[in-house]
Write a protein that holds these residues in place. Sequence first.
Motif, PDB file in Angstrom:
ATOM      1  N   ASP A   1      -0.661   4.663  -2.146  1.00 17.88           N
ATOM      2  CA  ASP A   1      -0.952   5.957  -1.533  1.00 17.88           C
ATOM      3  C   ASP A   1       0.367   6.572  -1.069  1.00 17.88           C
ATOM      4  O   ASP A   1       0.975   6.124  -0.092  1.00 17.88           O
TER       5      ASP A   1
ATOM      6  N   SER B   1       0.879   9.641   0.063  1.00 19.84           N
ATOM      7  CA  SER B   1       0.709  10.822   0.913  1.00 19.84           C
ATOM      8  C   SER B   1       1.701  10.838   2.070  1.00 19.84           C
ATOM      9  O   SER B   1       2.079  11.905   2.571  1.00 19.84           O
ATOM     10  N   TRP B   2       2.136   9.653   2.502  1.00 15.77           N
ATOM     11  CA  TRP B   2       3.105   9.575   3.597  1.00 15.77           C
ATOM     12  C   TRP B   2       4.444  10.217   3.207  1.00 15.77           C
ATOM     13  O   TRP B   2       5.172  10.724   4.056  1.00 15.77           O
TER      14      TRP B   2
ATOM     15  N   SER C   1       0.824  -1.215   0.000  1.00 15.61           N
ATOM     16  CA  SER C   1       0.000   0.000   0.000  1.00 15.61           C
ATOM     17  C   SER C   1       0.859   1.267   0.000  1.00 15.61           C
ATOM     18  O   SER C   1       0.400   2.337  -0.403  1.00 15.61           O
TER      19      SER C   1
END
Length: 330
Positions: free
Chosen positions: A185, A187-188, A181
């Motif tokens: 995503d 965004s981290w 994951s």
Amino acid sequence: MVAPAFLHAKADIILRSCDGVDFRVITFFLKLASSSFDSFIEQVAQSDQIEGDLPIVSVEENHRVLDTWLRFCYPSTLVEDPPLHELEDIIPVLEAARKYSLKPLEHKVRQALKSRMEKEPLKCFALAMRAQLNIEATLAAEHTLRQSLIPVRVPEIDLITAKELLALLTYHQRCGISVQSLGVDLSWIISGCFSLNATGYQWIISGSCGCESGSRFLLNGERPLKWWSDYMEQSLMSLYDKPSGHTVLVGVGGTVRDVRATGCSYCCSNILVKMTGFAELFSRKVDMLTAKVDLDMELLKPFVPVTLKNTMIGPGPTKAAGGKKKKKKN
């Protein structure tokens, strides 16, 4: 073979190991260590074996295990503490510790097992399972994530069942899937990179130099540089097999060398510090995700065959056609 402390002139009993090695010991130290040793004193009165003026009591442990728990019972001024360097001694020493109610020795055995997990996690998992040490088994399973999904053959593998090995492999596989994951995503990265440096993630975005951009990832609508994308793709692929934060740290050196080989002043600027900081962020995120995956302890419970209780022998109630029970005649 026998330490001088166990050949003491003031010994009042001889403990004979199952492989025939005699230890001349002082029972006072044994009784201080555990009340379970009172049984030895009872056996002394019943023993018909005597050597010199000392009664002989035979024990089930071999001389290595006997030496270990005697060292633990004796004061350190007379003999050094047991080292527990050999994993093969873990099970028999732990069994002796439980048998003689030596809780501190059991704790020492657990610590010795934990100290070997980083280098020999599969062995430690097998030993922990055999000894029913669930906490240590879970910790050892976490350490196996640094290794390939298909483990190497070790002698201790014979200590566990196929069901227990399946539980470990399933845990490993679930961790490998969970961390993917981080490639979906991103965004981290956007939030995490700003905590590392003032420029945030802009140093990995293409357009500031003539280097090629990657095609797989998008960071806030922008394409990262290809060398960074290659690092991410390779890391995610490796994480399937070795889902550990350590895995993403390994590839940093190769990426830094590749970037420096391009000769691009923009990409090469402080690249070692930037990539190391990013990889450490990546590593922490990986370990945070795998920490949420549980080793299936239900699967690790001993198999208990299903038994039928109060089973009726003979035919059951008869039914009429259509599935209805026949009514009794008055």
